[in-house]
Design a protein around this motif. Structure first.
Motif, PDB file in Angstrom:
ATOM      1  N   LYS A  46     -14.583  51.031 -86.309  1.00 16.80           N
ATOM      2  CA  LYS A  46     -14.704  50.894 -87.759  1.00 16.80           C
ATOM      3  C   LYS A  46     -16.164  50.681 -88.127  1.00 16.80           C
ATOM      4  CE  LYS A  46     -11.207  49.243 -90.864  1.00 16.80           C
ATOM      5  NZ  LYS A  46     -10.266  48.174 -91.136  1.00 16.80           N
ATOM      6  N   PRO A  73     -18.703  51.346 -91.646  1.00 15.28           N
ATOM      7  CA  PRO A  73     -18.698  51.855 -93.020  1.00 15.28           C
ATOM      8  C   PRO A  73     -19.370  53.230 -93.093  1.00 15.28           C
ATOM      9  CG  PRO A  73     -19.978  49.810 -92.813  1.00 15.28           C
ATOM     10  CD  PRO A  73     -19.386  50.066 -91.496  1.00 15.28           C
ATOM     11  N   LYS A  74     -18.892  54.096 -93.990  1.00 11.25           N
ATOM     12  CA  LYS A  74     -19.458  55.444 -94.075  1.00 11.25           C
ATOM     13  C   LYS A  74     -20.824  55.418 -94.745  1.00 11.25           C
ATOM     14  CE  LYS A  74     -15.467  58.464 -93.920  1.00 11.25           C
ATOM     15  NZ  LYS A  74     -14.323  57.546 -94.001  1.00 11.25           N
ATOM     16  N   ALA A  99     -24.057  52.844 -96.575  1.00 12.34           N
ATOM     17  CA  ALA A  99     -24.644  51.516 -96.732  1.00 12.34           C
ATOM     18  C   ALA A  99     -25.942  51.673 -97.504  1.00 12.34           C
ATOM     19  CB  ALA A  99     -24.906  50.899 -95.372  1.00 12.34           C
ATOM     20  N   ILE A 159     -24.311  45.494 -91.646  1.00 15.39           N
ATOM     21  CA  ILE A 159     -22.913  45.923 -91.674  1.00 15.39           C
ATOM     22  C   ILE A 159     -22.154  45.326 -90.492  1.00 15.39           C
ATOM     23  CG2 ILE A 159     -23.420  48.094 -92.881  1.00 15.39           C
ATOM     24  CD1 ILE A 159     -23.036  49.414 -90.041  1.00 15.39           C
TER      25      ILE A 159
END
Lengths: 149, 107
Positions: free
Chosen positions: B8, B10-11, B13, B19
């Motif tokens: 996982k 994040p796509k 930022a 992150i």
């Protein structure tokens, strides 16, 4: 016999755990823990503070005990946490894992899941880039041990 | 036998964001402590090293001992200053290496 359900459960689980390990397995000794720590620190004496070790107070299943470490550090190129070792005092081998951080980590935080053979102290030692060491430890009560018979 | 890891990231930022990355891989993590029905010790077979790189620079790595649970899970942080690719590797005791990549863009 005046045996409550709770009492019965406690007694029977401890008996089961005792049979499970049969007392034959060699568990880590205090010496081994101190050796592992001094190998990690190269003889340096760890201080307390900065490092937080988070573990549950009671772990029902010793096969999967969540553990997280957090180190307060600016995480810049000259001042960051290099690594954190996690040790379990009463496991057959004390070493659990060693995390290596870098300034690109942004924060000196990490979590994983570990196995604990029985109720014991979990120790973490952090190594900072400035050569300092910090130590934290927690006691975890384990209901069912997690290292197989 | 190792299955596809679950990661996982994040796509997107903002530059400078910290992150959280979570990874999980299916693996028995045979500790070398257990015995089979005949009382013989089942040989150790675990993932002994996990690493995460971002655009070729090390972000986080972990030396793993048998006391890590089956299906090893790691959660850690990364500071993102630019778009790029996270590369993850898991090294098995038998020498095999499992690799995965995740991209991140800057918004």
């Amino acid at each position: 016999m005046n045996l409550t359900r709770r009492k019965f459960l406690t007694v029977s689980t401890s008996a089961a755990v005792a049979t499970f390990f049969g007392g034959s397995q060699a568990f880590a000794t205090v010496d081994e823990i101190n050796k592992a720590i001094s190998e990690f620190t190269g003889g340096g004496e760890p201080e307390s503070g900065v490092l937080t070790l988070k573990t549950p107070e009671i772990a029902e299943n010793g096969n999967s005990v969540p553990v997280s470490v957090a180190v307060e550090s600016p995480m810049t190129d000259d001042d960051y946490v290099e690594s954190v070792i996690i040790l379990a005092e009463d496991n057959p081998n004390p070493e659990v894992a060693t995390f290596h951080f870098s300034p690109a980590s942004g924060e000196g935080k990490a979590s994983t899941r570990m196995r604990l053979a029985k109720t014991q102290n979990v120790v973490a030692v952090a190594k900072m880039s400035n050569g300092k060491f910090y130590k934290a430890s927690n006691n975890v009560k384990v209901t069912i041990g997690g290292c197989g018979g | 036998m190792a299955a596809k890891p679950r990661i996982k990231v994040p796509k997107k930022a903002s530059a400078g964001d910290i992150i959280t990355i979570k990874t999980l891989i299916s693996h028995k993590m045979e500790s070398g402590q257990r015995k089979d029905k005949e009382g013989k010790v089942i040989p150790r077979k675990i993932i002994n090293k996990f690493t995460c790189e971002f655009n070729g620079n090390s972000v986080f790595s972990c030396d793993i001992d048998p006391a890590i649970s089956a299906n090893p899970y790691f959660e850690f942080k990364a500071k993102v200053n630019e778009a790029g690719t996270f590369k993850f590797t898991w090294v098995d005791d038998d020498g095999s290496v499992i690799e995965a990549e995740k991209e991140i863009t800057i918004s």
